[in-house]
Design a protein around this motif. Structure first.
Motif, mmCIF file in Angstrom:
data_model
loop_
_atom_site.group_PDB
_atom_site.id
_atom_site.type_symbol
_atom_site.label_atom_id
_atom_site.label_comp_id
_atom_site.label_asym_id
_atom_site.label_seq_id
_atom_site.Cartn_x
_atom_site.Cartn_y
_atom_site.Cartn_z
ATOM 1 N N TRP A 54 0.842 -1.204 0.000
ATOM 2 C CA TRP A 54 0.000 0.000 0.000
ATOM 3 C C TRP A 54 0.870 1.243 0.000
ATOM 4 O O TRP A 54 0.670 2.174 -0.773
ATOM 5 N N ARG A 129 -3.383 9.331 7.076
ATOM 6 C CA ARG A 129 -3.635 9.086 8.500
ATOM 7 C C ARG A 129 -3.920 10.382 9.265
ATOM 8 O O ARG A 129 -3.379 11.426 8.912
ATOM 9 N N ARG A 186 -9.390 0.538 12.686
ATOM 10 C CA ARG A 186 -9.816 -0.756 12.115
ATOM 11 C C ARG A 186 -10.147 -1.732 13.229
ATOM 12 O O ARG A 186 -11.034 -2.566 13.094
ATOM 13 N N HIS A 235 -4.995 -6.261 9.773
ATOM 14 C CA HIS A 235 -5.280 -4.874 9.417
ATOM 15 C C HIS A 235 -4.713 -4.443 8.061
ATOM 16 O O HIS A 235 -4.975 -3.332 7.623
ATOM 17 N N ASP A 264 -6.911 -3.354 2.402
ATOM 18 C CA ASP A 264 -6.058 -2.698 1.409
ATOM 19 C C ASP A 264 -6.472 -3.071 -0.022
ATOM 20 O O ASP A 264 -6.787 -2.213 -0.812
HETATM 21 O O1 GYE Z 1 -3.467 0.043 5.190
HETATM 22 C C1 GYE Z 1 -1.128 -0.231 5.377
HETATM 23 C C2 GYE Z 1 -0.043 0.770 5.452
HETATM 24 O O2 GYE Z 1 -2.178 4.094 6.533
HETATM 25 C C3 GYE Z 1 -3.919 3.220 5.219
HETATM 26 O O3 GYE Z 1 -0.615 1.850 6.134
HETATM 27 C C4 GYE Z 1 -2.498 3.162 5.555
HETATM 28 C C5 GYE Z 1 -2.002 1.807 5.999
HETATM 29 C C6 GYE Z 1 -2.249 0.667 5.029
HETATM 30 O O4 GYE Z 1 1.116 0.328 5.948
HETATM 31 O O5 GYE Z 1 -0.859 -1.233 4.443
#
Ligand code: GYE
Length: 330
Positions: A54, A129, A186, A235, A264
């Protein structure tokens, strides 16, 4: 504690969005006058790291969109460490960039450095985030997914999957990076949905730091410590993929002996879903670059932007993964 603060902040943010406030009314960072000095916007971007598929896709999206949008990007990789992000932000302030964008590795502890950016009149955009600062004037907008919703979608699939059974369901959970918004949210969204039925039990829950290696290691420990695991909720895809190796290594069949739900929907995850090793994936899009560049231009020009921009996303079953795979972008 975290959750209460975040819920409060979120409520504030939504309220702000609805009243149309929380946006700049005057050019904030000296549009065109920044470090590039040629009318181009300069953006300082502090990325979390390179912990997952991701993240790699997200970095690529940000870098490519900056080029397309004619934004000069100063990119810094924090290697999953908050102290590195704080240093990067301070250096962007020193360099007088026009706008700072960052994806905070954890939710807490940002007020001081964000205040420094604010004092230097450099607008900040949160991407991917969130932070839990109660002072929402410290950033102009937050672009990214609704992680609580993602957790809920994972829980809803599970409730549906086991709707005809009264037997207890033993769940193990691989959490993302401790203290990060996606790990906190999550977990919370999932827990809220499955709490409605006492047959669901979270037997073990630990962080795998969003990486494949840690996912494998922690799953190996779960397999030793927890008898009769029915379901793994990871997650992210990467931890789920690491866990698949652990499950196979223990002589069990992922997707059959242990059902796996992840978040993801990166290509490797989708392939494992198409192969029946993962049972369900909640999508979280990393392709935030184009929207980020749009927002940055507006913020620097002093235009109104919504206080919260939520990414649109879906979910995938095995059949849907097979259909989506050939055209999947990440
Ligand atoms: O899900 C994860 C990554 O912050 C949404 O960070 C992101 C998350 C994602 O390491 O795979």
């Amino acid at each position: 504690m975290f959750r209460k603060v975040s819920a409060f902040v979120l409520a504030g943010v939504v309220a702000t969005a609805m009243t149309g406030c929380g946006s700049t009314s005057a050019p904030a960072g000296g549009a065109g006058g920044g470090a590039a000095g040629d009318g181009k916007i300069t953006m300082g971007f502090s990325q979390v790291g390179a912990e997952s598929g991701w993240r790699t896709a997200n970095t690529k999206s940000v870098q490519e969109s900056a080029k397309t949008a004619g934004v000069e990007l100063k990119f810094s990789d924090a290697q999953q460490k908050q102290e590195n992000q704080i240093k990067a932000i301070r250096s962007f302030v020193q360099q007088k960039v026009d706008v700072i964008a960052f994806s905070p590795v954890v939710e807490s502890g940002w007020d001081t450095v964000l205040k420094e950016a604010q004092n230097a009149k450099i607008p900040v955009i949160l991407t991917d985030r969130a932070v839990d600062s109660t002072d929402t004037t410290l950033y102009k907008t937050f672009l990214g997914s609704d992680f609580v919703e993602e957790g809920k979608k994972a829980g809803q699939w599970l409730v549906e999957e086991y709707k005809d059974s009264a037997d207890p369901v033993n769940i193990v959970e691989l959490q993302g990076t401790t203290g990060s918004a996606p790990a906190n949210d999550r977990k919370a969204g999932f827990a809220e949905v499955i709490a409605a039925e006492p047959k669901f039990k979270i037997a073990a829950s630990q962080t795998g730091d969003f990486t494949r290696a840690k996912g494998k290691e922690v799953m190996e420990a779960f397999l030793k410590s927890t008898p009769d695991i029915d379901v793994l909720y990871a997650h992210n895809d990467d931890m789920g993929l690491g866990a698949i190796e652990a499950i196979e290594g223990a002589g069990k069949v992922p997707g059959k002996d242990i059902k796996i739900i992840t978040v993801d929907a990166v290509k490797d995850g989708m392939q494992a879903l198409a192969d029946g090793k993962i049972s369900f994936i909640v999508e979280c899009s990393p392709l935030l670059g184009p929207q980020l560049m749009d927002l940055a231009k507006k913020v620097v020009a002093g235009e109104q932007v919504p206080a919260r921009v939520v990414t649109e996303e879906t979910t995938f079953t095995q059949e849907q993964a097979k259909q989506a795979l050939p055209t999947r972008q990440y």
